[in-house]
Design an enzyme around this catalytic site. Structure first.
Site, PDB file in Angstrom:
ATOM      1  N   ASP A  96      46.887  30.671  37.189  1.00  0.00           N
ATOM      2  CA  ASP A  96      46.722  29.547  37.493  1.00  0.00           C
ATOM      3  C   ASP A  96      47.526  28.367  36.438  1.00  0.00           C
ATOM      4  O   ASP A  96      48.175  29.041  35.612  1.00  0.00           O
ATOM      5  CB  ASP A  96      45.472  29.117  37.717  1.00  0.00           C
ATOM      6  CG  ASP A  96      45.064  28.022  38.534  1.00  0.00           C
ATOM      7  OD1 ASP A  96      45.910  27.030  38.785  1.00  0.00           O
ATOM      8  OD2 ASP A  96      44.111  28.101  39.722  1.00  0.00           O
TER       9      ASP A  96
ATOM     10  N   ASP B  91      39.770  27.045  45.372  1.00  0.00           N
ATOM     11  CA  ASP B  91      41.110  27.104  44.837  1.00  0.00           C
ATOM     12  C   ASP B  91      41.075  28.371  43.890  1.00  0.00           C
ATOM     13  O   ASP B  91      40.649  28.152  42.719  1.00  0.00           O
ATOM     14  CB  ASP B  91      41.538  25.797  43.919  1.00  0.00           C
ATOM     15  CG  ASP B  91      42.833  26.019  43.777  1.00  0.00           C
ATOM     16  OD1 ASP B  91      43.934  26.986  43.993  1.00  0.00           O
ATOM     17  OD2 ASP B  91      43.375  25.090  43.047  1.00  0.00           O
ATOM     18  N   ALA B  92      41.277  29.519  44.381  1.00  0.00           N
ATOM     19  CA  ALA B  92      40.912  30.808  43.572  1.00  0.00           C
ATOM     20  C   ALA B  92      42.157  31.583  43.271  1.00  0.00           C
ATOM     21  O   ALA B  92      42.235  32.148  42.298  1.00  0.00           O
ATOM     22  CB  ALA B  92      40.036  31.761  44.279  1.00  0.00           C
ATOM     23  N   LYS B  93      43.339  31.279  44.085  1.00  0.00           N
ATOM     24  CA  LYS B  93      44.668  31.987  43.707  1.00  0.00           C
ATOM     25  C   LYS B  93      44.453  33.747  43.675  1.00  0.00           C
ATOM     26  O   LYS B  93      44.969  34.184  42.877  1.00  0.00           O
ATOM     27  CB  LYS B  93      45.174  31.538  42.671  1.00  0.00           C
ATOM     28  CG  LYS B  93      45.518  29.902  42.693  1.00  0.00           C
ATOM     29  CD  LYS B  93      46.302  29.632  41.642  1.00  0.00           C
ATOM     30  CE  LYS B  93      46.583  27.989  42.058  1.00  0.00           C
ATOM     31  NZ  LYS B  93      45.355  27.115  41.696  1.00  0.00           N
ATOM     32  N   ARG B  94      43.689  34.188  44.510  1.00  0.00           N
ATOM     33  CA  ARG B  94      43.418  35.600  44.351  1.00  0.00           C
ATOM     34  C   ARG B  94      44.515  36.506  45.222  1.00  0.00           C
ATOM     35  O   ARG B  94      45.259  35.876  45.835  1.00  0.00           O
ATOM     36  CB  ARG B  94      41.893  35.880  45.187  1.00  0.00           C
ATOM     37  CG  ARG B  94      40.869  35.329  44.603  1.00  0.00           C
ATOM     38  CD  ARG B  94      40.578  35.589  43.140  1.00  0.00           C
ATOM     39  NE  ARG B  94      39.363  35.352  42.532  1.00  0.00           N
ATOM     40  CZ  ARG B  94      39.091  34.650  41.885  1.00  0.00           C
ATOM     41  NH1 ARG B  94      39.900  33.536  41.403  1.00  0.00           N
ATOM     42  NH2 ARG B  94      37.866  34.045  41.237  1.00  0.00           N
TER      43      ARG B  94
END
Lengths: 277, 277
Positions: A96, B91-94
């Site tokens: 991130d 909002d994890a951006k996995r």
């Protein structure tokens, strides 16, 4: 665990096996559901049965997060149960913007904040330098950066060539080599991409590679060793499903041990053949 | 929340503001530390003060995970406190291999498993199709895929051109357009990349874009609207630090409201100017 110690463990255990702890509560033996924390009890028995055969454990965080706060507790107890002579890897694939990656780094590295103190965490490269550097700033910890992954979708973007014919995963390795070094940075390279190991080694001759995809995903250990092993071994080969789900009865841990032992013996042959042990 | 309802909310509230809830316990007003869960209490007051001015909330999971199991509980309580007329974004951006991404999708979408039932989750594209599709399989939920991010490192890989001159973020959008559609897929495009919105809109004229980087990161709202707005608005513009950390005293929520109101009014002007409301 630093690089010297990791190499020492590989030579002592004659193994470069990493056991994946992707523990799915719907796949564990029925009798474990009598325990207060069945996922942790499963992991505890797997760890006890395999600790002398492997040099690393890698819980995939998704399998814990899926159960919310309770899952996070199972992960913490699992981390606490990992033997200190094994590298502990949080397979989290985080990444991130800078101040946020710093929070993720704390989550996995800094026990005072989160209860977790893993040695290493997997990180996704898409957001670039400032998404990766905060992890590298933790002394004595490792970043394991995704380069060429073992899944089918890995080919959607990772092998796109730029104008000069360099593939994206090569650019990732070339660029990340300027952020860290072989003492704090490893790369993920899937075992299903045997032929690509020679290319990876051109860019990262000394780095350790974390190699998923042997076992259930069909990668070949001997091919990985042929193209990927370096003078320090330089490989951590992960197996998950073929070991932890070898059986679903009361003998699951013993059967997991047998699978791990078969891989350890194959690894021992590879290490001997190349004069590493 | 589906696309029709989201557009209805934007028109009713005359706003396309998303408030980021990246709540850092070291940055919240001192008096909140008297509460059992200071992070949740902070969020609760911010939500109460801004709910009529925004159409989405976006907690960044890193800020909760950093506190381990306790942090996960704060996230769950925060999700429960989000008003139903706002899109809730984890909002994890996995992103991981297929069976693992499925676990992540459950973690954020399926309340029965994890206690969380977000409307949308941010996903990283590096691992390709099978890392993204499991999220798209959840009916009525959204994937918000990273395309061109607002941070400095975003330029390390996202703008690399292939042999035909197409940049990686364009390839990501072109390819992901075949996995989902404007009803279940959005793209992240940083406000700091004003000039790139025209390029993004060439590939994704109808999709909603989630736009971080206005406020503390320096992006321009009017530029984003000029190049990025479509007939349905098609934008969710996020602000975090400029709103939630507007003040650190007892008046923090009121000051957050003033900041949100200033943005809402600017957004209202943009919507009026283009005849959307």
């Amino acid at each position: 665990m630093n690089r010297t110690e990791l190499i020492r463990q590989i030579k002592a255990k004659r193994s470069f096996l990493c056991v994946g702890l992707d523990t799915d509560i719907t796949k564990i033996p029925a009798h474990l559901h009598a325990y207060e924390d069945p996922v942790f009890e499963f992991n505890r028995q797997i760890i006890e049965a395999t600790a002398d055969l492997c040099v690393a454990y890698k819980p995939n965080v998704a399998f814990y997060e899926g159960a919310g706060a309770a899952g996070w507790k199972s992960l913490q107890k699992t981390w606490e149960a990992l033997p200190k002579d094994c590298l502990s890897i949080a397979d989290a694939k985080r990444g991130d913007i800078g101040n946020t990656s710093k929070m993720y780094a704390r989550a996995f590295f800094d026990q005072r904040h989160s209860g977790l103190g893993f040695d290493a965490v997997t990180v996704a490269p898409y957001m670039g330098s400032d998404s990766v550097r905060p992890f590298l700033e933790f002394d004595g910890k490792w970043v394991i950066l995704l380069a060429l992954t073992s899944n089918a979708g890995g080919l959607d973007f990772q092998t796109i060539k730029d104008g000069e014919g360099t593939m994206l995963f090569e650019r990732v390795i070339q660029t990340a080599n300027t952020w860290g070094n072989a003492d704090n940075l490893m790369y993920v390279v899937g075992a299903t991409r045997g032929e690509a190991f020679a290319t990876v080694r051109k860019h990262a001759p000394h780095h350790f590679l974390l190699v998923p995809g042997v076992g259930a995903q069909g990668g070949s250990l001997s091919e990985v060793c042929e193209y990927g092993m370096n003078a320090d071994c330089g490989l951590l080969v992960n197996a998950t499903r073929s070991i932890i789900y070898a059986a679903d009865g009361r003998d699951f841990a013993e059967r997991a041990r047998q699978e791990a032992l078969a891989l350890q013996r194959e690894m021992e042959r590879e290490l001997l053949m190349r004069g590493i042990i």
